[in-house]
Scaffold this active site. Structure first.
Site, PDB file in Angstrom:
ATOM      1  N   TYR A  56     -94.694 -16.660  50.217  1.00 42.12           N
ATOM      2  CA  TYR A  56     -94.113 -15.441  50.779  1.00 42.12           C
ATOM      3  C   TYR A  56     -93.215 -14.713  49.792  1.00 42.12           C
ATOM      4  CZ  TYR A  56     -91.292 -12.131  53.267  1.00 42.12           C
ATOM      5  OH  TYR A  56     -90.667 -10.966  53.625  1.00 42.12           O
ATOM      6  N   HIS A  86     -87.395   0.206  49.708  1.00 45.14           N
ATOM      7  CA  HIS A  86     -86.318  -0.217  50.595  1.00 45.14           C
ATOM      8  C   HIS A  86     -85.020   0.556  50.370  1.00 45.14           C
ATOM      9  CE1 HIS A  86     -89.081  -3.354  51.577  1.00 45.14           C
ATOM     10  NE2 HIS A  86     -88.232  -4.029  52.321  1.00 45.14           N
ATOM     11  N   ASN A 198     -82.854  -9.466  49.402  1.00 47.11           N
ATOM     12  CA  ASN A 198     -82.438 -10.423  50.420  1.00 47.11           C
ATOM     13  C   ASN A 198     -81.048 -10.923  50.050  1.00 47.11           C
ATOM     14  OD1 ASN A 198     -85.521 -12.154  51.401  1.00 47.11           O
ATOM     15  ND2 ASN A 198     -84.660 -10.218  52.046  1.00 47.11           N
ATOM     16  N   TYR A 280     -42.933  -7.861  76.942  1.00 46.53           N
ATOM     17  CA  TYR A 280     -43.892  -8.755  76.277  1.00 46.53           C
ATOM     18  C   TYR A 280     -44.168  -8.359  74.829  1.00 46.53           C
ATOM     19  CZ  TYR A 280     -45.274 -10.846  80.779  1.00 46.53           C
ATOM     20  OH  TYR A 280     -45.304 -11.506  81.975  1.00 46.53           O
ATOM     21  N   ARG A 283     -41.254 -10.076  73.244  1.00 43.37           N
ATOM     22  CA  ARG A 283     -41.084 -11.488  73.578  1.00 43.37           C
ATOM     23  C   ARG A 283     -42.298 -12.323  73.165  1.00 43.37           C
ATOM     24  NH1 ARG A 283     -40.997 -13.279  79.638  1.00 43.37           N
ATOM     25  NH2 ARG A 283     -40.554 -11.059  79.895  1.00 43.37           N
ATOM     26  N   PHE A 329     -80.825 -15.391  54.883  1.00 41.02           N
ATOM     27  CA  PHE A 329     -80.357 -14.001  54.796  1.00 41.02           C
ATOM     28  C   PHE A 329     -79.821 -13.478  56.127  1.00 41.02           C
ATOM     29  CE2 PHE A 329     -85.146 -13.864  55.086  1.00 41.02           C
ATOM     30  CZ  PHE A 329     -85.189 -13.743  56.462  1.00 41.02           C
ATOM     31  N   GLU A 413     -89.595  -9.383  62.432  1.00 41.87           N
ATOM     32  CA  GLU A 413     -88.140  -9.552  62.397  1.00 41.87           C
ATOM     33  C   GLU A 413     -87.594  -9.157  63.773  1.00 41.87           C
ATOM     34  OE1 GLU A 413     -87.156  -7.311  58.885  1.00 41.87           O
ATOM     35  OE2 GLU A 413     -88.552  -8.506  57.701  1.00 41.87           O
TER      36      GLU A 413
END
Length: 500
Positions: A56, A86, A198, A280, A283, A329, A413
């Site tokens: 792959y 990409h 990746n 608060y 405190r 990844f 994916e």
């Protein structure tokens, strides 16, 4: 001593990362790192020469195209196409300080010898870092699952002589800078484009940057809240060790002890009090600030693991003679941690704004809106509006990104972390917190003047004196926008030891 950090298998700590950036250290690959990179590349080349099996991302397509076999003569073109295709980022540009951290973390991850890249590829990334050549990267485009694909593609484009970079103070084509430097484009070999794209370095860089700020502003939140407590004429009893040792959360104990140290020697805290309890927001400073400290500690551990990891795919294991496609990844550990950090920082801002509100309310002998002649002067009425608006925005930003997922790559994916969105909005929350605390400091420093001639502790008086050099006391109405900006700048310039 030379100002160099050597990339090696030695643990990279957040504090070390800050030193590298703050002290403008140069990077150099250790002999160990060079050997790891070269051995892995040689192993992969031999593997490819002696096997036609599909592996792959090395001799196949990507994502849902993983079953498409690519011939050996096209493997270099495959990797170059990957980087170009990409590079689909959009939105705002990633700040150059964060791009520099991305480069560092990508170099670190590739140095372990499980990614199959060429030595010259990693050395070129080192050149970028050392010469302040910062690729133009965009904030939008990553799903935080197949790594930070789009941002890392933009980070990698200049290796090919493509894309744009910042150098010498302005944006310009990468090829122009490479010609000036005498750098030839890298010819990517099998697996290299995938190793570059990746990885979780976008999420990790944002997270490290936000964490370093969070560690500093967690401390400053304690300091500013102590000034607010003094301005409000609050009580010391809620910080007594006895209370916190029977509910011993680490952050709670640390905060209570710090508050006592900050207030040590104060005439204001020692004077008799007419009131029995504080609200608060005063405190419960140990409980609220402490919980955020514990969150920061947890997130710090997650990121320490991540920035010392291999996060590309597939991974090459020479000793076991295997190449394994997995999911290192995937950004889920970071996405959850970044969401948690964002919530913790939003809460520091939320309680800060409540203290600001109490200070302007005309209580405990303080004038309404902390100014003489209220009515003629509006004083600090509107900075609280500003803080409230920012706090509200932080509540919206603190909605977790990690609970979302959108299917991508034709169903291959099918679960993503959305860690990149968690990262960018976490930094926005952090930047908002800076402004909220700056506004509290404006109010607290004004309120404490109404306690004069009594003094607070020596440390807080010194802190306030430095602040007053930048932001004068408000005696009548003026444009407070500039005071807010100067207060933010004052806090930004304040240096602390991150081991505090």
């Amino acid at each position: 001593m030379e100002n160099i950090h050597y990339i090696s298998s030695e643990l990279l700590h957040l504090e070390t990362l800050q030193e590298i950036i703050a002290e403008h250290k140069l990077l150099s690959l250790s002999e160990e790192a060079k050997l790891n990179i070269q051995k892995c590349r040689e192993y992969l080349d031999k593997k490819m020469a002696n096997s036609d099996d599909p592996i792959y991302g090395i001799n196949t397509g990507f994502g849902s195209l993983c079953n498409v076999k690519i011939s050996n003569e096209n493997l270099s073109q495959l990797q170059e196409n990957l980087v170009k295709s990409h590079a689909c980022g959009t939105g705002d540009e990633v700040p150059q300080e964060i791009v520099k951290i991305m480069l560092l973390l990508k170099i670190q991850s590739l140095s372990y010898g499980h990614s199959g890249v060429q030595l010259q590829t990693v050395e070129r990334l080192v050149d970028y870092f050392n010469n302040d050549v910062f690729p133009v990267v965009y904030t939008q485009g990553s799903l935080g699952a197949s790594g930070d694909l789009a941002p890392l593609a933009h980070l990698s484009l200049p290796l090919l002589g493509e894309g744009e970079v910042y150098h010498d103070g302005f944006r310009q084509p990468a090829r122009k800078v490479m010609e000036k430097m005498g750098w030839a484009p890298i010819v990517l070999q099998s697996k290299e484009g995938l190793a570059l794209l990746n990885g979780t370095q976008f999420m990790s860089a944002y997270g490290c940057y936000a964490l370093l700020k969070a560690m500093k502003y967690s401390y400053l939140a304690d300091v500013i809240s102590a000034i607010s407590l003094e301005g409000f004429d609050g009580r010391i009893e809620p910080f007594n060790d006895l209370i916190h040792f029977v509910r011993p959360h680490k952050g709670q104990i640390v905060t209570a002890q710090r508050m006592k140290e900050l207030l040590d020697g104060s005439q204001i805290i020692a004077q008799p009090k007419a009131h029995v309890q504080d609200p608060y927001s005063f405190r419960c400073i140990p409980q609220v600030h402490g919980a955020s400290k514990d969150t920061i500690d947890y997130v710090k551990k997650v990121f320490k693991t991540e920035i010392n990891s291999v996060t590309d795919n597939p991974n090459i294991f020479i000793d076991s003679d295997v190449i394994i496609s997995g999911g290192n990844f995937h950004g889920q550990p970071l996405a959850l941690a970044l969401d948690f950090l964002g919530i913790a920082l939003a809460e520091l801002g939320s309680i800060s704004e409540r203290r600001t509100y109490q200070l302007i309310s005309g209580l405990r002998g303080l004038p309404a809106f902390l100014v003489d002649n209220p009515g003629l002067n509006s004083g600090f009425m509107i900075p609280q509006y500003t803080a409230a608006g920012i706090v509200s925005q932080n509540k919206q930003l603190a909605t977790p990104a990690s609970i979302d997922s959108i299917v991508s790559s034709n169903g291959q994916e099918d679960h993503v972390s959305m860690g990149a969105n968690a990262a960018t909005k976490c930094l926005k929350i952090m930047e908002n917190l800076e402004r909220i605390l700056a506004i509290e400091l404006m109010n607290a420093s004004q309120a404490i003047e109404y306690r004069r001639p009594l003094k607070t502790s020596e440390f807080l008086e010194s802190f306030l004196k430095s602040y007053r050099d930048e932001v004068p006391l408000v005696k009548e109405d003026r444009i407070l926008h500039y005071d807010i900006q100067n207060s933010v700048a004052f806090l930004d310039s304040f240096m602390i030891d991150l081991e505090e």
